[in-house]
Design an enzyme around this catalytic site. Structure first.
Site, PDB file in Angstrom:
ATOM      1  N   GLU A 152       0.803  -1.216   0.000  1.00  0.00           N
ATOM      2  CA  GLU A 152       0.000   0.000   0.000  1.00  0.00           C
ATOM      3  C   GLU A 152       0.841   1.273   0.000  1.00  0.00           C
ATOM      4  O   GLU A 152       0.503   2.248  -0.645  1.00  0.00           O
ATOM      5  CB  GLU A 152      -0.961   0.002   1.199  1.00  0.00           C
ATOM      6  CG  GLU A 152      -2.100  -0.986   1.023  1.00  0.00           C
ATOM      7  CD  GLU A 152      -3.076  -0.954   2.187  1.00  0.00           C
ATOM      8  OE1 GLU A 152      -3.399   0.142   2.664  1.00  0.00           O
ATOM      9  OE2 GLU A 152      -3.508  -2.042   2.615  1.00  0.00           O
ATOM     10  N   ASP A 180      -2.257  -4.471   3.298  1.00  0.00           N
ATOM     11  CA  ASP A 180      -2.413  -4.711   4.734  1.00  0.00           C
ATOM     12  C   ASP A 180      -3.436  -5.819   5.024  1.00  0.00           C
ATOM     13  O   ASP A 180      -4.371  -6.019   4.266  1.00  0.00           O
ATOM     14  CB  ASP A 180      -2.873  -3.439   5.448  1.00  0.00           C
ATOM     15  CG  ASP A 180      -1.831  -2.337   5.352  1.00  0.00           C
ATOM     16  OD1 ASP A 180      -0.681  -2.638   4.949  1.00  0.00           O
ATOM     17  OD2 ASP A 180      -2.173  -1.179   5.653  1.00  0.00           O
ATOM     18  N   ASP A 197      -6.073  -6.134   6.777  1.00  0.00           N
ATOM     19  CA  ASP A 197      -7.323  -5.756   7.423  1.00  0.00           C
ATOM     20  C   ASP A 197      -8.389  -5.652   6.331  1.00  0.00           C
ATOM     21  O   ASP A 197      -8.122  -5.930   5.167  1.00  0.00           O
ATOM     22  CB  ASP A 197      -7.180  -4.454   8.224  1.00  0.00           C
ATOM     23  CG  ASP A 197      -6.657  -3.306   7.379  1.00  0.00           C
ATOM     24  OD1 ASP A 197      -6.658  -3.429   6.132  1.00  0.00           O
ATOM     25  OD2 ASP A 197      -6.242  -2.284   7.943  1.00  0.00           O
ATOM     26  N   GLU A 245      -9.851  -3.183   4.810  1.00  0.00           N
ATOM     27  CA  GLU A 245      -9.587  -2.288   3.692  1.00  0.00           C
ATOM     28  C   GLU A 245      -8.459  -2.834   2.826  1.00  0.00           C
ATOM     29  O   GLU A 245      -8.508  -2.750   1.599  1.00  0.00           O
ATOM     30  CB  GLU A 245      -9.262  -0.884   4.196  1.00  0.00           C
ATOM     31  CG  GLU A 245     -10.345  -0.237   5.057  1.00  0.00           C
ATOM     32  CD  GLU A 245     -11.652   0.055   4.311  1.00  0.00           C
ATOM     33  OE1 GLU A 245     -11.603   0.324   3.097  1.00  0.00           O
ATOM     34  OE2 GLU A 245     -12.721  -0.012   4.950  1.00  0.00           O
ATOM     35  N   TYR A 261       4.888   2.456  11.293  1.00  0.00           N
ATOM     36  CA  TYR A 261       3.707   3.022  10.668  1.00  0.00           C
ATOM     37  C   TYR A 261       2.812   3.756  11.669  1.00  0.00           C
ATOM     38  O   TYR A 261       2.598   3.280  12.783  1.00  0.00           O
ATOM     39  CB  TYR A 261       2.913   1.892  10.011  1.00  0.00           C
ATOM     40  CG  TYR A 261       1.896   2.393   9.046  1.00  0.00           C
ATOM     41  CD1 TYR A 261       2.299   3.162   7.970  1.00  0.00           C
ATOM     42  CD2 TYR A 261       0.548   2.119   9.211  1.00  0.00           C
ATOM     43  CE1 TYR A 261       1.371   3.652   7.088  1.00  0.00           C
ATOM     44  CE2 TYR A 261      -0.379   2.591   8.323  1.00  0.00           C
ATOM     45  CZ  TYR A 261       0.038   3.366   7.263  1.00  0.00           C
ATOM     46  OH  TYR A 261      -0.866   3.845   6.397  1.00  0.00           O
ATOM     47  N   ARG A 314      -0.436   4.866  11.362  1.00  0.00           N
ATOM     48  CA  ARG A 314      -1.895   4.681  11.417  1.00  0.00           C
ATOM     49  C   ARG A 314      -2.180   3.261  11.872  1.00  0.00           C
ATOM     50  O   ARG A 314      -2.176   2.332  11.073  1.00  0.00           O
ATOM     51  CB  ARG A 314      -2.516   4.961  10.046  1.00  0.00           C
ATOM     52  CG  ARG A 314      -2.522   6.434   9.693  1.00  0.00           C
ATOM     53  CD  ARG A 314      -3.268   6.716   8.414  1.00  0.00           C
ATOM     54  NE  ARG A 314      -2.437   6.483   7.249  1.00  0.00           N
ATOM     55  CZ  ARG A 314      -1.739   7.431   6.621  1.00  0.00           C
ATOM     56  NH1 ARG A 314      -1.765   8.670   7.038  1.00  0.00           N
ATOM     57  NH2 ARG A 314      -1.030   7.137   5.558  1.00  0.00           N
ATOM     58  N   HIS A 323      -1.153  -3.497  11.863  1.00  0.00           N
ATOM     59  CA  HIS A 323       0.211  -3.012  12.070  1.00  0.00           C
ATOM     60  C   HIS A 323       0.599  -3.132  13.530  1.00  0.00           C
ATOM     61  O   HIS A 323      -0.232  -3.399  14.384  1.00  0.00           O
ATOM     62  CB  HIS A 323       0.319  -1.535  11.649  1.00  0.00           C
ATOM     63  CG  HIS A 323      -0.093  -1.293  10.237  1.00  0.00           C
ATOM     64  ND1 HIS A 323      -1.356  -0.884   9.889  1.00  0.00           N
ATOM     65  CD2 HIS A 323       0.590  -1.412   9.082  1.00  0.00           C
ATOM     66  CE1 HIS A 323      -1.432  -0.767   8.579  1.00  0.00           C
ATOM     67  NE2 HIS A 323      -0.266  -1.081   8.062  1.00  0.00           N
TER      68      HIS A 323
END
Length: 889
Positions: free
Chosen positions: A8, A96, A98, A100, A321, A323, A368
């Site tokens: 990403e 990632d 998750d 999304e 990371y 976020r 993360h």
DNA sequence: CAGTGAGCGAGCTTCCGCTTGACTT
């Protein structure tokens, strides 16, 4: 044999490149690559005539089939990925892990239509071992998880794009509503209602300064005749009186003083002493939410700026990371933190066992790690060489991470009771027996009272039977306080607790509610607007489920079921939108029910007048007793929020409207009347009446610090005579004037440059000690001689001086800028290219780069022009919103 | 900028999440 790996973020791409064979090509998707169309111009022609396409971009007539488009800003990225895929004979999707991230992978598959084998790979840590292992454990894209994401996306679209238009119709154009923002706004409004309804109460108590063996200590009155003395928490916030059922003694000022006189000369005896050992455990490492809260509280940085700075630190490899919703630390990170503790504080400060923290929040997706210093050994803040905010934020992150592997702090709390007559005083102390993690970190607090708790308060060694001397006895009055407004920190905290919003959106949610005019920032507090009250009331009354804090967590439960495959997404959306109580039906029904006038009217507790939202902002409407006559309408000045509006305020605004503006006097020369008026932008003076002959009478705002009641005829005449000519510049013969502008009082030097026709203007703001009405010519020259205050920070000192340019001998330097380090020569700036370092660059290389930049400048003129527009817009946001309001009419 | 609150009715406004570009200094 070559493999294309898509992640990403470009930073992630850069780092994992080091851990993969050179035959692997790594590219970044930059987040999502497709989305629902955001507006009409993004709808593909095939669907242009469809109602549902225009309204939602989702086919609500047919199983909620979404239209996905590649947004303009993502076209380039997608093309790059397509090109890269042509060269590859294997594709690995490493977005990632998750909801999304899974969805991004799925969209990539749909878009790229790969003909080569595809694998889905996930990793949580960027280490060689973790990535090697992840390569072994590839799987397929999880379709159920993707459906959960689509459901989330579509539901948000349905909520936002049905409720917002309803608000346009019923309240005001351009408003918005959504699953996240509307709850956030409601929180602000509810708190403000509580504050408005709050009744303050008074109570008094006594504070004694006692002394034992020459050691002073303080004690507070706690009981009288065995009955507890009233404190703030005994009051009922609705009445300002002691809450029902509380058996407490309430003292007023007279009683407190009488008691003081009676007790001061009596014998004080220590009657009890207790010691209690307690522990404090270190806080878990940072997530996005806790980082934003702490940066806001401790460093005073907004959520948005925190993220901006953190992004920089991440890109430069200083932190992991930024976020994330996870407090998980990798084993390497724990080891690194523990080695820091050992080296800097010693073995005894280390927690006996490595500590792994677990995430409490149910909605956490944990793709993360926690936010921590990057790498397998942590650089100390000093070693980084960072400066300013970057340093402060890194320092905060470093301390928090290191502290989480430190030992508990051990404290002893001591309470001592001192009896005198029928009263008992108490003294509380706290001894830190072992500071543990306090050595590295003490968490900031919303409540300054609580922050003090962390301090050590020492008491003299008192024992029962001691009779300390009373040196001073003081009666102290208190007033109960209304609940505090939300700050960015406390709002983010609440949203996270309720599972509303995600790490990537906390900062933007706050931005959205401010942009839409739902709230304004006053120092650190978020103050809701009249519009926020109107919108919240409407939503509460007609769509209570949607603005409940529980709505998101219910949705999340269903999404989890969809992700697990135990629920289906289409029936859920169908029920939500089309069901008997579904959104579509509800909106239709309510649209007919809701009275537009009522929806625009705000009811405020303890205010009789009606507040209404008009096209030009909120106004007060006072009904006339005479039914025939029109009601009286009075504009509410901008910047006045529901928080400020009490009956007296309304009275004064109405009075001015009825009786006309105050007359300051007549102008000594022209004889025209001078008025003192209240406008939407504050108080101002006006010369003469507005007539057809004189449609624009001269007006001037009162400068900051001048209150309307202080305005004399002299001041008013002075203001109206501005701009004032001070004299001619000795060098240029140009005029020097003093005037008031949008940013306050200033002096200006107007002159013509040789050969130029246009008048140049050189401005300087007046300082606080200057008065625009009296500032002298000499002072103006002095101000003009000073260099213009450079905007922004200390970007003056170059990072490195390269030498002088061969063409003009002007210096070529490297500076640190908000967009990275750059080379500067005269007016030409150029960023340092990737792969080059500040230290490594030569003067020759810099000159070449500058020449290249100067050449391209001509061709990109158009681009810079539009960009400039954008920045000026941004700078004057406050002005923009107000002028917008004024010009729509 | 400065006293309104409506209307001829085009086309527009709007959601939440995932990311860094564009900009320049």
């Amino acid at each position: 044999m070559s493999t294309l790996v898509i992640v990403e973020s470009p930073t992630k791409a850069r780092t994992i490149r080091n851990y993969l064979p050179s035959s692997y090509q790594i590219e970044a998707s930059m987040g999502h690559v497709r989305d629902l169309p955001s507006s009409a111009d993004e709808i593909p022609t095939a669907y242009k005539d469809k109602r549902w396409a225009k309204d939602f971009g989702v086919n609500v007539e047919n199983d909620f089939e979404p239209i996905y488009v590649v947004p303009k800003t993502k076209k380039k990225v997608v093309q790059k990925l397509k090109d890269a895929l042509k060269e590859a004979d294997e594709l690995i999707l490493a977005t990632d892990e998750d909801r999304e991230g899974e969805s991004i992978s799925w969209h990539l598959l749909q878009l790229l239509k790969p003909k080569v084998p595809v694998k889905r790979m996930v990793f949580h840590e960027i280490t060689r071992e973790a990535i090697q292992k992840a390569l072994q454990d590839c799987r397929a894209v999880d379709e159920d998880l993707v459906h959960a994401q689509e459901t989330r996306r579509i539901l948000d679209r349905l909520v936002g794009y049905t409720l917002s238009p309803l608000l346009w119709k019923k309240i005001a154009r351009g408003l918005s509503a959504g699953r996240v923002q509307s709850v956030a706004v409601r929180l602000l409004v509810e708190r403000e209602r509580e504050r408005r309804a709050f009744q303050s109460g008074d109570y008094w108590d006594l504070k004694a300064l006692l002394e034992q063996d020459k050691s002073p200590f303080e004690a507070k009155l706690i009981t009288l005749d065995g009955k507890k003395l009233a404190t703030g928490s005994d009051f009922d916030p609705d009445t300002g009186k002691i809450a029902e059922g509380r058996d407490v003694v309430l003292l007023n000022e007279t009683q407190a003083n009488a008691l003081k006189e009676r007790l001061i000369d009596q014998t004080w005896t220590v009657s009890n002493r207790e010691e209690r050992a307690t522990k404090r455990r270190p806080y878990p490492p940072f997530t996005t939410s806790t980082l934003q809260q702490e940066a806001n509280r401790k460093l005073g940085i907004s959520a948005r700026d925190t993220m901006r700075v953190a992004q920089k630190l991440y890109e430069q490899g200083y932190i992991t990371y930024m976020r994330t919703d996870s407090v998980h630390l990798s084993t390497e990170a724990i080891a690194a933190a523990r080695s820091c503790v050992e080296q800097m504080y010693g073995q005894e400060y280390l927690s006996p066992k490595p500590k792994q923290y677990s995430t409490k929040s149910k909605s956490a997706q944990e793709a993360h790690e926690a936010i921590r210093p990057a790498g397998n050994t942590f650089r100390t803040p000093k070693e980084t060489g960072l400066a300013d905010r970057e340093f402060k934020l890194y320092d905060l992150i470093w301390k928090r991470t290191v502290a989480c592997q430190m030992a508990d702090a051990r404290l002893t709390q001591i309470t001592v009771n001192v009896d005198v007559e029928n009263a008992v005083f108490r003294s509380s102390g706290q001894r830190i027996d072992f500071p543990g993690f306090f050595r590295a970190y003490v968490e900031g607090s919303d409540d300054p009272e609580a922050a003090l708790e962390n301090r050590e308060v020492l008491l003299p060694p008192l024992k029962v039977g001691d009779t300390p001397d009373c040196k001073e006895l003081e009666a102290i009055g208190h007033e109960t306080q209304p609940p505090a407004r939300y700050t960015e920190a406390s709002l983010v905290k609440t949203l996270e607790k309720e599972g509303i919003g995600r790490p990537s959106t906390y900062a933007t949610v706050i931005g959205t509610i401010i942009d839409r005019g739902y709230a304004q920032m006053r120092s650190k507090a978020l103050v809701p607007s009249f519009t926020a009250f109107a919108v919240t009331s409407l939503l509460e009354e007609h769509f209570p489920d949607l603005v409940n804090t529980g709505f998101t967590s219910q949705m999340e439960q269903t999404l989890d079921e969809i992700a697990r495959g135990s629920a289906h997404w289409i029936p859920y959306l169908k029920e939500f939108f089309k069901g008997e109580k579904g959104l579509e039906t509800q909106v239709k029904v309510r649209e007919e029910q809701i009275d537009t006038i009522a929806a625009k009217t705000i009811r405020l507790d303890n205010v009789d007048a009606k507040i209404r939202i008009g096209r030009y902002g909120p106004f007060i409407e006072v009904d006339n007793d005479n039914e025939e006559e029109e009601s009286l309408k009075v504009a509410i000045p901008v910047n006045l929020t529901p928080a400020d509006l009490d009956p007296e305020q309304i009275q004064s605004l109405v009075k001015q409207k009825l009786e006309g503006p105050d007359k300051v006097g007549l102008h000594p020369e022209t004889g025209e009347p001078i008025y003192l008026k209240k406008g939407p932008y504050g108080d101002y003076v006006q010369l003469g009446d507005k007539t057809d002959d004189n449609p624009k009478p001269k007006q001037k705002s009162l400068p900051k610090g001048v209150k309307p009641e202080d305005v004399t005829l002299e001041i008013a005449v002075g203001l109206l005579s501005l701009p004032r000519l001070l004299g001619l510049h000795p060098g240029t013969e140009g005029k020097i004037k003093a005037d008031l502008g949008r940013f306050g009082p200033y002096v200006v030097h107007e002159f013509k440059e040789e050969g130029e026709k246009k008048l140049q203007r050189d401005y300087r703001s007046l300082k606080a000690e200057d008065d625009v009405l009296t500032v002298s010519f000499d002072r103006a020259l002095e101000l003009l001689a000073q260099p213009k205050r450079t905007r922004g920070k200390s970007s003056k000192k170059p990072l490195r001086e390269l030498g002088s340019h061969p063409e003009d001998n002007e210096p070529v330097n490297i500076y640190k800028g908000p967009y990275g380090d750059y080379i500067k020569h005269g007016k030409v700036n150029v960023g340092i290219p990737e792969g080059e370092t500040v230290e490594g660059i030569t003067l020759e290389a810099a000159v070449a780069l500058l020449a290249e930049k100067a050449a391209t400048k001509k061709t990109t003129k158009k681009a810079t022009k539009t960009a400039k527009k954008k920045t000026t817009k941004k700078k004057t946001t406050t002005k923009k919103t107000t002028t917008k309001k004024a010009s729509t009419g």
